[in-house]
Design a protein around this motif. Structure first.
Motif, mmCIF file in Angstrom:
data_model
loop_
_atom_site.group_PDB
_atom_site.id
_atom_site.type_symbol
_atom_site.label_atom_id
_atom_site.label_comp_id
_atom_site.label_asym_id
_atom_site.label_seq_id
_atom_site.Cartn_x
_atom_site.Cartn_y
_atom_site.Cartn_z
ATOM 1 N N ASP A 71 0.803 -1.233 0.000
ATOM 2 C CA ASP A 71 0.000 0.000 0.000
ATOM 3 C C ASP A 71 0.828 1.271 0.000
ATOM 4 N N GLY A 72 2.137 1.163 0.256
ATOM 5 C CA GLY A 72 2.957 2.358 0.376
ATOM 6 C C GLY A 72 2.724 3.047 1.710
ATOM 7 N N LEU A 73 2.876 4.355 1.720
ATOM 8 C CA LEU A 73 2.745 5.143 2.949
ATOM 9 C C LEU A 73 1.326 5.684 3.067
ATOM 10 N N ASN A 74 0.742 5.528 4.242
ATOM 11 C CA ASN A 74 -0.615 6.009 4.504
ATOM 12 C C ASN A 74 -0.679 6.711 5.850
ATOM 13 N N VAL A 75 -1.593 7.663 5.962
ATOM 14 C CA VAL A 75 -1.913 8.273 7.247
ATOM 15 C C VAL A 75 -3.069 7.479 7.851
ATOM 16 N N VAL A 76 -2.953 7.138 9.126
ATOM 17 C CA VAL A 76 -4.005 6.379 9.805
ATOM 18 C C VAL A 76 -4.541 7.205 10.968
ATOM 19 N N TYR A 77 -5.851 7.437 10.948
ATOM 20 C CA TYR A 77 -6.537 8.167 12.016
ATOM 21 C C TYR A 77 -7.352 7.164 12.824
ATOM 22 N N GLU A 78 -7.148 7.130 14.125
ATOM 23 C CA GLU A 78 -7.912 6.236 14.996
ATOM 24 C C GLU A 78 -8.774 7.088 15.934
ATOM 25 N N TYR A 79 -10.090 6.966 15.765
ATOM 26 C CA TYR A 79 -11.038 7.776 16.529
ATOM 27 C C TYR A 79 -11.772 6.926 17.558
ATOM 28 N N GLN A 80 -11.998 7.524 18.727
ATOM 29 C CA GLN A 80 -12.819 6.874 19.750
ATOM 30 C C GLN A 80 -13.605 7.949 20.510
ATOM 31 N N THR A 81 -14.895 7.700 20.723
ATOM 32 C CA THR A 81 -15.770 8.681 21.364
ATOM 33 C C THR A 81 -16.737 7.979 22.308
ATOM 34 N N ARG A 82 -17.044 8.665 23.401
ATOM 35 C CA ARG A 82 -18.086 8.188 24.332
ATOM 36 C C ARG A 82 -19.095 9.315 24.552
ATOM 37 N N VAL A 83 -20.388 9.005 24.335
ATOM 38 C CA VAL A 83 -21.463 9.987 24.453
ATOM 39 C C VAL A 83 -22.438 9.548 25.533
ATOM 40 N N LYS A 84 -22.892 10.503 26.334
ATOM 41 C CA LYS A 84 -23.909 10.245 27.353
ATOM 42 C C LYS A 84 -25.183 10.988 26.982
ATOM 43 N N ILE A 85 -26.312 10.282 26.997
ATOM 44 C CA ILE A 85 -27.603 10.888 26.683
ATOM 45 C C ILE A 85 -28.360 11.141 27.991
ATOM 46 N N PHE A 86 -28.691 12.412 28.236
ATOM 47 C CA PHE A 86 -29.353 12.789 29.482
ATOM 48 C C PHE A 86 -30.867 12.903 29.345
ATOM 49 N N LYS A 87 -31.330 13.302 28.165
ATOM 50 C CA LYS A 87 -32.760 13.545 27.963
ATOM 51 C C LYS A 87 -33.201 12.944 26.638
ATOM 52 N N PRO A 88 -34.504 12.689 26.483
ATOM 53 C CA PRO A 88 -34.979 12.114 25.210
ATOM 54 C C PRO A 88 -34.566 12.940 23.996
ATOM 55 N N GLU A 89 -34.471 14.268 24.151
ATOM 56 C CA GLU A 89 -34.082 15.121 23.033
ATOM 57 C C GLU A 89 -32.631 14.878 22.604
ATOM 58 N N GLY A 90 -31.863 14.253 23.481
ATOM 59 C CA GLY A 90 -30.454 14.009 23.179
ATOM 60 C C GLY A 90 -30.189 12.718 22.434
ATOM 61 N N VAL A 91 -31.247 11.924 22.179
ATOM 62 C CA VAL A 91 -31.075 10.638 21.498
ATOM 63 C C VAL A 91 -30.461 10.821 20.110
ATOM 64 N N LYS A 92 -30.759 11.944 19.471
ATOM 65 C CA LYS A 92 -30.249 12.172 18.110
ATOM 66 C C LYS A 92 -28.727 12.199 18.052
ATOM 67 N N TYR A 93 -28.071 12.419 19.190
ATOM 68 C CA TYR A 93 -26.610 12.467 19.191
ATOM 69 C C TYR A 93 -25.983 11.071 19.232
ATOM 70 N N GLY A 94 -26.835 10.056 19.190
ATOM 71 C CA GLY A 94 -26.355 8.690 18.992
ATOM 72 C C GLY A 94 -26.243 8.335 17.518
ATOM 73 N N THR A 95 -26.560 9.284 16.645
ATOM 74 C CA THR A 95 -26.356 9.143 15.200
ATOM 75 C C THR A 95 -25.125 9.950 14.802
ATOM 76 N N VAL A 96 -24.210 9.309 14.088
ATOM 77 C CA VAL A 96 -22.910 9.909 13.784
ATOM 78 C C VAL A 96 -22.679 9.880 12.274
ATOM 79 N N ALA A 97 -22.122 10.956 11.731
ATOM 80 C CA ALA A 97 -21.792 11.033 10.303
ATOM 81 C C ALA A 97 -20.284 11.218 10.130
ATOM 82 N N ILE A 98 -19.706 10.484 9.185
ATOM 83 C CA ILE A 98 -18.275 10.556 8.869
ATOM 84 C C ILE A 98 -18.131 10.878 7.386
ATOM 85 N N GLU A 99 -17.413 11.918 7.059
ATOM 86 C CA GLU A 99 -17.168 12.262 5.667
ATOM 87 C C GLU A 99 -15.742 11.866 5.268
#
Length: 318
Positions: A71-99
């Protein structure tokens, strides 16, 4: 008298320093994936923002360079996240988008790869921990045009009180650019950390957007790449600067601050563009590697590896 006052001042300063260290250690979360604490599961609000519907308990990114002969030389990004949902309105933050970049032709030389994507939701039910793992069917891809793709997923079993862990890697041969590290979100971020191993061939200038990020570590290092051929192996030692940026707490972005988020932005300052790490001593040929910005850069890898690298590095620093 003066000595006593001085001793008292030193003692007081040491106590304050110890208290600050203890506070920082207590605020630093446990980053072990899939292992939220009982305290995190029991949280009902964020002390620094009791009105928050959800919060990022921590988000981390580790950026490194990986080489192999295929593959030659590559940049590798390793992501890790922890989210806490406090209220029903916060459920939408359990959906994640990656571009990421993908022109749809399946060629590694022009496309990024999202690898190892996982998400787990934790809930406390009847005093017991319930764990739900995301299925592949929850992952969807959408073309955004201009060779950009949005990968979106929703963690399972989301509700008030849920803790969500997710992680993934992005493997990219776009060597002349680095992905911006956005620390701030629409919800509060309790802890943020970026670790970057910047190799000598691609020195990036780091611009801090916002004032809350802190460069907490800067240490010279080295990494060894091993080139395996049919009958022998060769190794190259490359200089690395290990940088760490951390933030203890960032408030949620207001609607007026959407373009004023805290982030690290990277600009290539003076590239020393490689990159052949393949020996063609018998034929004298040079192997070319392509980076995804469209340029082809090459260097002949001879028996005298160390001397050649020293000469090239000295030339780069002039």
């Amino acid at each position: 008298m003066i000595k006593d006052i001085f001793k008292y001042f030193i003692s007081f300063a040491l106590v304050i320093m110890a208290a600050n260290v203890a506070f920082a250690a207590a605020d630093k979360p446990d980053f072990k994936y899939g292992k939220p604490s009982k305290e995190e599961l029991a949280m009902t609000q964020l002390d620094k923002d009791p009105a928050a519907t959800a919060a990022v308990l921590f988000k981390t990114c580790n950026v490194s360079y990986d080489f192999n002969i295929n593959d030659g030389l590559n940049v590798v990004y390793e992501y890790q996240t922890r989210v806490k949902i406090f209220k029903p309105e916060g459920v939408k933050y359990g959906t994640v988008a990656i571009e990421y970049h993908d022109n749809g032709d399946g060629l590694m030389v022009v496309n990024d790869q999202v690898l190892g994507l996982e998400a787990i939701t934790f809930n406390s039910e009847g005093g017991k921990e319930k764990k739900s793992k995301m299925k592949d069917s929850a992952i969807k891809k959408t073309s955004l045009g201009n060779n950009l793709v949005k990968l979106e997923f929703t963690a399972p079993d989301l509700k008030e009180g849920s803790v969500v862990d997710f992680k993934y890697r992005i493997k990219s041969a776009r060597l002349t650019e680095l992905r911006t590290w956005q620390q701030q979100e629409e919800i509060p971020v309790n802890y943020s950390r970026l670790e970057l191993g910047m190799i000598e061939f691609f020195p990036f200038a780091v611009t801090q957007n916002g004032s809350n990020s802190v460069l907490t570590g800067s240490k010279p290092n080295s990494i060894t790449y091993v080139v395996k051929e049919q009958y022998e192996s060769k190794s190259i030692s490359v200089k690395v600067m290990d940088l760490t940026y951390t933030t203890a707490y960032l408030p949620a972005l207001s609607s007026a601050d959407k373009n004023a988020y805290n982030a690290e932005v990277f600009t290539l300052s003076k590239p020393f563009l490689p990159w052949v790490i393949k020996r063609e001593a018998d034929s004298g040929r040079t192997q070319n590697w392509n980076d995804r910005s469209g340029g082809y850069y090459s260097r002949q890898f001879t028996d005298d590896v160390d001397k050649k690298l020293e000469a090239l590095t000295a030339e780069k620093l002039k």
